[in-house]
Design a protein around this motif. Structure first.
Motif, PDB file in Angstrom:
ATOM      1  N   TYR A 135       0.818  -1.218   0.000  1.00  0.00           N
ATOM      2  CA  TYR A 135       0.000   0.000   0.000  1.00  0.00           C
ATOM      3  C   TYR A 135       0.849   1.265   0.000  1.00  0.00           C
ATOM      4  O   TYR A 135       0.344   2.357  -0.241  1.00  0.00           O
ATOM      5  CB  TYR A 135      -0.938  -0.021   1.212  1.00  0.00           C
ATOM      6  CG  TYR A 135      -1.976  -1.123   1.123  1.00  0.00           C
ATOM      7  CD1 TYR A 135      -3.062  -1.002   0.273  1.00  0.00           C
ATOM      8  CD2 TYR A 135      -1.844  -2.289   1.863  1.00  0.00           C
ATOM      9  CE1 TYR A 135      -4.013  -2.009   0.171  1.00  0.00           C
ATOM     10  CE2 TYR A 135      -2.777  -3.306   1.764  1.00  0.00           C
ATOM     11  CZ  TYR A 135      -3.868  -3.160   0.920  1.00  0.00           C
ATOM     12  OH  TYR A 135      -4.788  -4.170   0.813  1.00  0.00           O
ATOM     13  N   GLN A 136       2.154   1.140   0.253  1.00  0.00           N
ATOM     14  CA  GLN A 136       3.016   2.314   0.207  1.00  0.00           C
ATOM     15  C   GLN A 136       3.256   2.787  -1.221  1.00  0.00           C
ATOM     16  O   GLN A 136       3.498   3.964  -1.467  1.00  0.00           O
ATOM     17  CB  GLN A 136       4.352   2.005   0.889  1.00  0.00           C
ATOM     18  CG  GLN A 136       4.215   1.774   2.390  1.00  0.00           C
ATOM     19  CD  GLN A 136       5.555   1.494   3.057  1.00  0.00           C
ATOM     20  OE1 GLN A 136       6.561   1.246   2.380  1.00  0.00           O
ATOM     21  NE2 GLN A 136       5.565   1.543   4.389  1.00  0.00           N
ATOM     22  N   THR A 137       3.179   1.869  -2.163  1.00  0.00           N
ATOM     23  CA  THR A 137       3.390   2.228  -3.572  1.00  0.00           C
ATOM     24  C   THR A 137       2.075   2.479  -4.306  1.00  0.00           C
ATOM     25  O   THR A 137       2.094   2.938  -5.456  1.00  0.00           O
ATOM     26  CB  THR A 137       4.140   1.101  -4.287  1.00  0.00           C
ATOM     27  OG1 THR A 137       3.353  -0.088  -4.248  1.00  0.00           O
ATOM     28  CG2 THR A 137       5.483   0.838  -3.622  1.00  0.00           C
ATOM     29  N   ASN A 138       0.941   2.157  -3.654  1.00  0.00           N
ATOM     30  CA  ASN A 138      -0.381   2.322  -4.263  1.00  0.00           C
ATOM     31  C   ASN A 138      -0.528   1.543  -5.566  1.00  0.00           C
ATOM     32  O   ASN A 138      -1.289   1.922  -6.457  1.00  0.00           O
ATOM     33  CB  ASN A 138      -0.674   3.812  -4.525  1.00  0.00           C
ATOM     34  CG  ASN A 138      -0.842   4.581  -3.223  1.00  0.00           C
ATOM     35  OD1 ASN A 138      -1.410   4.060  -2.259  1.00  0.00           O
ATOM     36  ND2 ASN A 138      -0.338   5.819  -3.197  1.00  0.00           N
ATOM     37  N   SER A 139       0.223   0.464  -5.673  1.00  0.00           N
ATOM     38  CA  SER A 139       0.153  -0.347  -6.881  1.00  0.00           C
ATOM     39  C   SER A 139      -1.041  -1.294  -6.806  1.00  0.00           C
ATOM     40  O   SER A 139      -1.337  -1.872  -5.746  1.00  0.00           O
ATOM     41  CB  SER A 139       1.440  -1.152  -7.051  1.00  0.00           C
ATOM     42  OG  SER A 139       1.332  -2.036  -8.136  1.00  0.00           O
ATOM     43  N   GLN A 140      -1.756  -1.455  -7.915  1.00  0.00           N
ATOM     44  CA  GLN A 140      -2.882  -2.377  -7.986  1.00  0.00           C
ATOM     45  C   GLN A 140      -2.421  -3.821  -8.139  1.00  0.00           C
ATOM     46  O   GLN A 140      -3.177  -4.752  -7.903  1.00  0.00           O
ATOM     47  CB  GLN A 140      -3.776  -2.008  -9.179  1.00  0.00           C
ATOM     48  CG  GLN A 140      -4.403  -0.634  -9.062  1.00  0.00           C
ATOM     49  CD  GLN A 140      -5.322  -0.521  -7.863  1.00  0.00           C
ATOM     50  OE1 GLN A 140      -6.082  -1.438  -7.564  1.00  0.00           O
ATOM     51  NE2 GLN A 140      -5.254   0.612  -7.169  1.00  0.00           N
TER      52      GLN A 140
END
Length: 265
Positions: A135-140
């Protein structure tokens, strides 16, 4: 002439009346007898019922009730250990995580079976494959995948529970996990019956005491209701304790509560 005819008619009527009465009298005689018998029966019933009605006891205003609650407990040494153990693996790809989980689970099951645990006492209770996101990179896209499988294992020889756990963890390696262990009495019927007996004795003792304190005598039991009970409370140990092989089964307790109502007089 007329007087002679009149006399003949009267004689004829009298004769016919006598014949008619001779026929009808036997027919009416049973009816008269039944009427007499009915009158006698009514008289006897009336005479017989009066004493019974007079002897019926009236409700005693001095009678009352006492309601009490009794508690009972019984304990026994457990005869069954239930272990919750499994494997958990994380890998970058879902297929790799599932494959690693499969290998670790197979090794754990083989170790458990080799210690004499029957197939009927091993049950899969959970199987998951979960994507993990960063969740730190907000990658799906998932950063990795976690695969796990959990087993419920019944150890019928309680003294061997610790060694079976140790063998399962060694076989699974770093993937091995222990969720907990509980100790139970498999057939709790006798344990519960003993607890119920203790609860009954407790309630009876209280009722006798209350009756004596009230200056009355304890009468018959009017009602009894079991409000709870039936399940034994197992001894248990958390995960931290299970990192050491030795386990302590302790005792299993069962409790019963009864509500009872007695008559007092």
């Amino acid at each position: 002439m007329q007087a002679s005819c009149h006399l003949k008619i009267m004689l004829t009527v009298q004769c016919c009346w006598k014949e008619l009465m001779s026929v009808l009298t036997p027919l009416f005689r049973p009816i008269g007898q039944l009427a007499s018998m009915a009158a006698i029966t009514v008289a006897l019933v009336a005479a017989g019922s009066s004493p019974a009605l007079a002897a019926a006891p009236a409700s005693d205003p001095e009678h009352g009730m006492i309601s009490v609650t009794g508690n009972g407990q019984a304990s026994a040494v457990p005869d069954l250990a239930v272990v919750s153990a499994g494997v958990e693996v994380t890998a970058a790809a879902a297929a790799d995580a599932l494959a690693a989980q499969n290998a670790a689970a197979a090794a754990m099951l083989a170790a458990i079976r080799s210690r004499g645990v029957a197939e009927r006492d091993i049950q899969t209770q959970g199987l998951t494959l979960t994507p993990i996101h960063d969740y730190q990179t907000n990658s799906q896209k998932p950063s990795s995948y976690q695969a796990s499988q959990w087993f419920g294992i019944k150890v019928r020889n309680v003294s061997e529970a610790g060694s079976i756990i140790q063998a399962a963890m060694e076989a699974a390696g770093d993937a091995g996990r222990i969720n907990g262990i509980s100790f139970v009495v498999e057939d709790r019927t006798a344990l519960h019956e003993k607890a119920r007996s203790e609860a009954f004795k407790d309630a009876r003792s209280k009722a006798e005491q209350y009756a004596a304190l009230s200056g009355k005598s304890l009468g018959k039991l009017l009602s009894i209701f079991e409000t709870n009970g039936g399940g034994a409370e197992p001894a248990s140990a958390d995960r931290a304790e299970m990192l050491d092989t030795p386990v302590a089964p302790g005792e299993v307790a069962s409790g019963v509560t009864v509500d009872m109502t007695y008559e007092v007089y």
